[in-house]
Design a protein around this motif. Structure first.
Motif, mmCIF file in Angstrom:
data_model
loop_
_atom_site.group_PDB
_atom_site.id
_atom_site.type_symbol
_atom_site.label_atom_id
_atom_site.label_comp_id
_atom_site.label_asym_id
_atom_site.label_seq_id
_atom_site.Cartn_x
_atom_site.Cartn_y
_atom_site.Cartn_z
ATOM 1 N N GLU A 47 14.865 27.091 -29.138
ATOM 2 C CA GLU A 47 16.367 27.986 -29.987
ATOM 3 C C GLU A 47 15.761 29.472 -30.036
ATOM 4 O O GLU A 47 16.265 30.461 -30.917
ATOM 5 C CB GLU A 47 17.301 27.611 -31.001
ATOM 6 C CG GLU A 47 17.882 26.582 -30.818
ATOM 7 C CD GLU A 47 18.204 25.973 -32.242
ATOM 8 O OE1 GLU A 47 17.864 26.281 -33.939
ATOM 9 O OE2 GLU A 47 19.190 24.678 -31.793
ATOM 10 N N ALA A 66 15.725 32.341 -19.325
ATOM 11 C CA ALA A 66 16.853 32.575 -19.438
ATOM 12 C C ALA A 66 17.616 32.150 -18.168
ATOM 13 O O ALA A 66 19.194 32.063 -17.720
ATOM 14 C CB ALA A 66 16.968 34.266 -18.923
ATOM 15 N N ILE A 70 21.160 30.331 -18.433
ATOM 16 C CA ILE A 70 22.828 30.606 -17.617
ATOM 17 C C ILE A 70 23.049 29.845 -16.313
ATOM 18 O O ILE A 70 24.486 29.214 -16.198
ATOM 19 C CB ILE A 70 22.608 31.963 -16.749
ATOM 20 C CG1 ILE A 70 23.628 32.491 -17.233
ATOM 21 C CG2 ILE A 70 21.314 32.134 -15.824
ATOM 22 C CD1 ILE A 70 24.276 34.222 -16.747
ATOM 23 N N LYS A 76 24.035 28.342 -23.825
ATOM 24 C CA LYS A 76 22.776 28.706 -24.602
ATOM 25 C C LYS A 76 22.516 29.540 -24.843
ATOM 26 O O LYS A 76 22.363 30.687 -24.135
ATOM 27 C CB LYS A 76 21.916 27.436 -24.242
ATOM 28 C CG LYS A 76 20.462 27.625 -24.841
ATOM 29 C CD LYS A 76 20.404 26.558 -26.344
ATOM 30 C CE LYS A 76 19.585 26.454 -26.911
ATOM 31 N NZ LYS A 76 19.527 25.719 -27.640
ATOM 32 N N SER A 77 21.910 30.434 -25.892
ATOM 33 C CA SER A 77 21.487 31.860 -26.581
ATOM 34 C C SER A 77 20.423 31.288 -26.734
ATOM 35 O O SER A 77 20.035 30.118 -28.034
ATOM 36 C CB SER A 77 22.654 32.552 -27.245
ATOM 37 O OG SER A 77 22.178 33.942 -27.439
ATOM 38 N N LYS A 79 17.782 33.292 -29.508
ATOM 39 C CA LYS A 79 16.754 34.988 -29.716
ATOM 40 C C LYS A 79 15.163 34.762 -29.620
ATOM 41 O O LYS A 79 14.479 33.948 -30.263
ATOM 42 C CB LYS A 79 17.375 34.387 -31.550
ATOM 43 C CG LYS A 79 18.899 34.336 -31.894
ATOM 44 C CD LYS A 79 18.703 34.569 -33.205
ATOM 45 C CE LYS A 79 20.268 34.300 -33.947
ATOM 46 N NZ LYS A 79 20.345 34.412 -35.535
ATOM 47 N N THR A 104 19.638 40.133 -21.882
ATOM 48 C CA THR A 104 20.363 40.177 -23.373
ATOM 49 C C THR A 104 21.413 41.047 -23.308
ATOM 50 O O THR A 104 22.481 41.427 -24.550
ATOM 51 C CB THR A 104 19.510 41.248 -24.259
ATOM 52 O OG1 THR A 104 19.641 42.535 -23.446
ATOM 53 C CG2 THR A 104 17.753 40.849 -24.163
ATOM 54 N N ASN A 111 27.336 37.235 -25.810
ATOM 55 C CA ASN A 111 27.766 36.286 -25.879
ATOM 56 C C ASN A 111 25.986 36.123 -24.723
ATOM 57 O O ASN A 111 25.750 34.859 -23.600
ATOM 58 C CB ASN A 111 28.761 35.411 -24.423
ATOM 59 C CG ASN A 111 30.465 35.767 -25.424
ATOM 60 O OD1 ASN A 111 30.160 34.474 -25.875
ATOM 61 N ND2 ASN A 111 30.950 36.551 -25.255
ATOM 62 N N SER A 112 25.577 36.886 -25.127
ATOM 63 C CA SER A 112 23.906 36.601 -24.067
ATOM 64 C C SER A 112 23.659 35.645 -24.363
ATOM 65 O O SER A 112 22.816 35.792 -25.703
ATOM 66 C CB SER A 112 23.470 38.537 -24.418
ATOM 67 O OG SER A 112 23.372 38.555 -25.866
ATOM 68 N N ILE A 113 22.282 35.147 -23.013
ATOM 69 C CA ILE A 113 21.718 33.813 -22.926
ATOM 70 C C ILE A 113 20.436 34.840 -24.249
ATOM 71 O O ILE A 113 20.084 33.198 -24.376
ATOM 72 C CB ILE A 113 20.898 34.392 -21.853
ATOM 73 C CG1 ILE A 113 22.159 33.825 -20.303
ATOM 74 C CG2 ILE A 113 19.969 33.010 -21.675
ATOM 75 C CD1 ILE A 113 22.443 32.640 -20.775
ATOM 76 N N LEU A 114 19.916 35.413 -23.998
ATOM 77 C CA LEU A 114 18.856 36.618 -25.018
ATOM 78 C C LEU A 114 19.646 37.045 -26.043
ATOM 79 O O LEU A 114 20.602 38.141 -25.916
ATOM 80 C CB LEU A 114 17.932 36.981 -24.608
ATOM 81 C CG LEU A 114 17.378 36.016 -23.107
ATOM 82 C CD1 LEU A 114 15.699 36.859 -21.972
ATOM 83 C CD2 LEU A 114 16.216 34.799 -23.563
ATOM 84 N N ARG A 115 18.551 37.018 -27.085
ATOM 85 C CA ARG A 115 19.048 38.090 -28.370
ATOM 86 C C ARG A 115 17.739 38.751 -29.449
ATOM 87 O O ARG A 115 16.330 37.859 -29.265
ATOM 88 C CB ARG A 115 19.706 37.891 -29.006
ATOM 89 C CG ARG A 115 21.503 36.792 -29.030
ATOM 90 C CD ARG A 115 22.307 37.728 -29.307
ATOM 91 N NE ARG A 115 23.865 36.180 -28.881
ATOM 92 C CZ ARG A 115 25.377 35.392 -29.481
ATOM 93 N NH1 ARG A 115 24.742 35.374 -31.074
ATOM 94 N NH2 ARG A 115 25.961 35.771 -29.749
#
Length: 254
Positions: A47, A66, A70, A76-77, A79, A104, A111-115
């Motif tokens: 996570e 990532a 996807i 799933k996201s 951080k 991102t 709803n991006s996969i990476l933040r």
């Protein structure tokens, strides 16, 4: 605490994985050796990722993780945390739509996969009950190490660093259950180590002198496999410390 060593090598050679340390299945420190070490099911449990610096051996598997997430279609996201300079480098040079798709903003910004999450230096943030604090280290690019504390236990992970007197002074009063510290090169290469922002055994022991409390256990990471036997000999010169060279696949418990 339970830390799974996904990778702890300073070089990508057969039988060794690059730097990645997984805390209690959810929190990852560096991302050089994720996808080749974890099952897809366990990749989905991650996570949070804390990055020490933007060199490729510490961020390489972020794009592949990532991509795996996807295609799973589970929304799933994850951080990714670090100081602004490091995240800017990742955004500009890795997730730039040219070297790799920018996850991102995929599938969309909301709803991006990476933040990417900017954190301040020397100011703790709280993740799942863990107090995590970034301290500036000494490398050839912007770099930090992380102090992790919970329920009276603590460890510090340096990432890549050369001599860093200011950082050691700030950490000198901490009682560490574990110090995960790099020693990349043998003592005969001290000048190169300093030039490239790394440690030798000699430089490592100079750093230890600055701690007011001896770390309970010391774990060595980022060794160049070509020099492993020589570095092992040099580390044995100080038997008063509990020192272990890490291998991928091991678990640290305390």
């Amino acid at each position: 605490m339970r830390i799974k060593v996904l990778g702890a090598s300073g070089s990508d050679v057969p039988g060794y994985h690059l730097s990645s340390f997984l805390l209690n299945n959810k929190i990852l420190f560096d991302a050089g050796g994720i996808t080749g070490s974890l099952s897809f099911r366990n990749q989905q449990k991650i996570e949070h990722i804390f990055i020490t610096h933007a060199h490729l051996d510490h961020i390489r598997d972020i794009p592949f993780l990532a991509d795996n997430l996807i295609v799973s279609g589970k929304g799933k996201s994850i951080k990714i945390y670090s100081i602004k300079e490091i995240l800017d480098d990742i955004k500009k040079h890795l997730l730039n739509h040219r070297l790799w798709p920018d996850f991102t903003v995929i599938p969309d910004v909301q709803n991006s996969i990476l933040r990417l999450e900017i954190i301040p230096e020397e100011s703790p943030i709280l993740i799942d009950g863990y107090k995590i604090t970034a301290y500036r280290m000494n490398h050839t690019v912007p770099s930090v190490g992380y102090l992790v504390e919970k329920d009276g236990q603590a460890f510090f992970y340096t990432g890549d660093t050369g001599p860093a007197k200011n950082s050691w002074k700030k950490l000198s009063d901490k009682k560490l259950n574990a110090l995960i510290i790099e020693v990349s090169l043998p003592d005969k290469m001290k000048e190169l180590a300093i030039k490239t922002g790394h440690l030798t055994a000699e430089l490592f022991f100079e750093a230890l002198k600055m701690f007011h409390h001896k770390p309970e256990r010391i774990f060595i990471t980022h060794i160049k496999p070509f020099y492993r036997k020589q570095i092992e000999k040099e580390l044995k010169k100080f038997p008063e410390y509990r020192i272990k060279i890490l291998q991928g696949g091991e678990t640290i418990k305390f």
